[in-house]
Design an enzyme around this catalytic site. Sequence first.
Site, PDB file in Angstrom:
ATOM      1  N   ASP A 167       2.375  -4.222  14.009  1.00 12.64           N
ATOM      2  CA  ASP A 167       1.928  -3.029  13.301  1.00 12.64           C
ATOM      3  C   ASP A 167       1.141  -2.131  14.252  1.00 12.64           C
ATOM      4  O   ASP A 167       1.411  -2.095  15.447  1.00 12.64           O
ATOM      5  CB  ASP A 167       1.059  -3.453  12.105  1.00 12.64           C
ATOM      6  CG  ASP A 167       1.212  -2.536  10.915  1.00 12.64           C
ATOM      7  OD1 ASP A 167       0.734  -1.391  11.017  1.00 12.64           O
ATOM      8  OD2 ASP A 167       1.784  -2.945   9.894  1.00 12.64           O
ATOM      9  N   HIS A 217      -3.487   1.283   9.330  1.00  9.85           N
ATOM     10  CA  HIS A 217      -2.360   0.629   8.663  1.00  9.85           C
ATOM     11  C   HIS A 217      -2.315  -0.873   8.939  1.00  9.85           C
ATOM     12  O   HIS A 217      -2.215  -1.692   8.011  1.00  9.85           O
ATOM     13  CB  HIS A 217      -1.061   1.300   9.117  1.00  9.85           C
ATOM     14  CG  HIS A 217       0.150   0.900   8.344  1.00  9.85           C
ATOM     15  ND1 HIS A 217       0.940  -0.175   8.687  1.00  9.85           N
ATOM     16  CD2 HIS A 217       0.724   1.440   7.245  1.00  9.85           C
ATOM     17  CE1 HIS A 217       1.939  -0.282   7.834  1.00  9.85           C
ATOM     18  NE2 HIS A 217       1.850   0.692   6.946  1.00  9.85           N
ATOM     19  N   SER A 402       4.912  -1.155   2.719  1.00 10.85           N
ATOM     20  CA  SER A 402       4.092  -1.806   3.751  1.00 10.85           C
ATOM     21  C   SER A 402       3.083  -2.756   3.145  1.00 10.85           C
ATOM     22  O   SER A 402       2.732  -3.771   3.743  1.00 10.85           O
ATOM     23  CB  SER A 402       3.334  -0.753   4.573  1.00 10.85           C
ATOM     24  OG  SER A 402       4.140  -0.139   5.515  1.00 10.85           O
TER      25      SER A 402
END
Length: 575
Positions: A167, A217, A402
Amino acid sequence: MKLTLRFAAAFALLIAVAGLLQVSGSTRLAHQQERVSTIQPDVTDALQRDSSVGVIIHLKSDRGSEARLDAAGRSADRARRQENVIRALERSGFSLTHRYKNAPAVAGRITSADLDSLRDHPDVLTVSLDAPISAALGESVPLIGVDHSELGPAFVNGSGMTVAVIDTGIDTDHPDLADSIVGQECFITWSGVCPDDPAHPLYDPNNPAEDDMFLSHGTHVSGIITANGVIVPKGVAPEADIYAYKILNWFGDGHFSDLLSALDDIYEKDQVDFINMSLANSVVYPAGTCQGEDPDNPGLFPALTETLAALRDDNGVLAFAASGNNGSKLGISYPACEASVVSVGAVYDADVGSFGCDATTEADQVACFSQSSDDLDLLAPGATILSASRDADLQAVLSGTSMASPHAAGLAALIKQITPSMTPDDIEQFLKSTGVPVTDDFDPANIKTTPRIDANALPIPGDDDGDGCSNLRELQTAPGSEVTGGLRDPLNPWDFYDVAGPGGVPVPDGVIDLPNDILGVIQHYSPSGAPPYDVQYDRGPSTGPNTWNMTAPDGKIDLFNDINGVIGQYDHDCT
């Protein structure tokens, strides 16, 4: 949960860019070709616009015949093919960026002058564009049945499991995550520099995978898996470890070649149990069109296909990936569409009112942005999810597939902890067969029913010895996890602490009690180790950390291993 004003703007932004969380550019359907040419059309199209482009050169590799080669032979064959291709391109100014250790590929920048050499090279399977890939952007954990205050034994928490999160990295000093990080790597070639590069504005030589994205994220994804509950709610598997791989920059963008580098490194190190890939490209692949099924049609990214399959088949690693946020109900994105990857779509975790393209919402409603097809494997909470962040409050609410994928990866870690013998195939099948069926009817022409993961079906081991403690509770070995209780190790034939029934009859009665078991051993104590004594009371040295986990009889009744072993079981408590 109700939306707070503090997050309202963030929600609006997320929905506004839901389609852009993958990559900018129009979404298109990828249709299977009868035969993939050596040079894929995207490569030649890109070279008409630019003098040089980044590509992945996938090399020929017949996994079906590799059984004839040992590991050294496969490595030598791969290295030979890599060297042959590199040499063939030397004269044209080819710029090599990636030479993989295990993946059958090399990557770099080519010009039009390289096309003939690549098209006719005997070791080249296909050449694909090093396409962009990017981040596929409270109540969610209880929704799937994981309540760490009630979920069977308290230590069903992912202990001993390691999840590789590929990620934007991870906030390395976040109070909920810092103690879970067991390793980190960064692979960023085209889209910026890694945080351990002095050119990075947040230069940190000790943390190459430091999360630098404004939406945090990777940190958010990692928190869903393993947050401790200090700042944000506990993750699905709060004691699981994280191996952080940063391949996406501070905007959440990256490239396929760097994803392949991360997968190559995971295969090489062989230290993880699961992979989470909350990222996607912009292409929507209808069911069955993502990869080739025969030698004449190897697919678009054969080196990635082979590496993902090798991780699953050779290393026992199960990978999860976000299905994508473009809202298509005709297909899912890459890498979720790979057959060896478990694809995960998103449902709401609660009624949050009107949200983006959904006029109304409720728990277990499939989010309108969540992509699906007949290839979609699972659903999991993905809107709206409170988890860790690197911002001032160390928490944020994000939505997207996600957020769904790490819920599934975390639950898989719990399953593997409980039943270590389960294979990736076993775990995937368990998740599918025990999930709650949820129907996505957003597109009336493409209605799909997919299992939403459900922890209520976790295979908590039984109580084989009838003492009120589960087998797993008695078998736990993590440091500091000892409990007072448990009659015996159900897998250790020498662990027979219930030695007698009422009246001293040498038949176990399912109870450790004072007159028949503890006094029985004391009365047979022989300091010299000489007969007479009843061998039923004899056991070997403790193997720890649980004092009742013993070895085979050693020929003597002694204080430390026999008497103390039984006393340690008396009045046991499994709470």
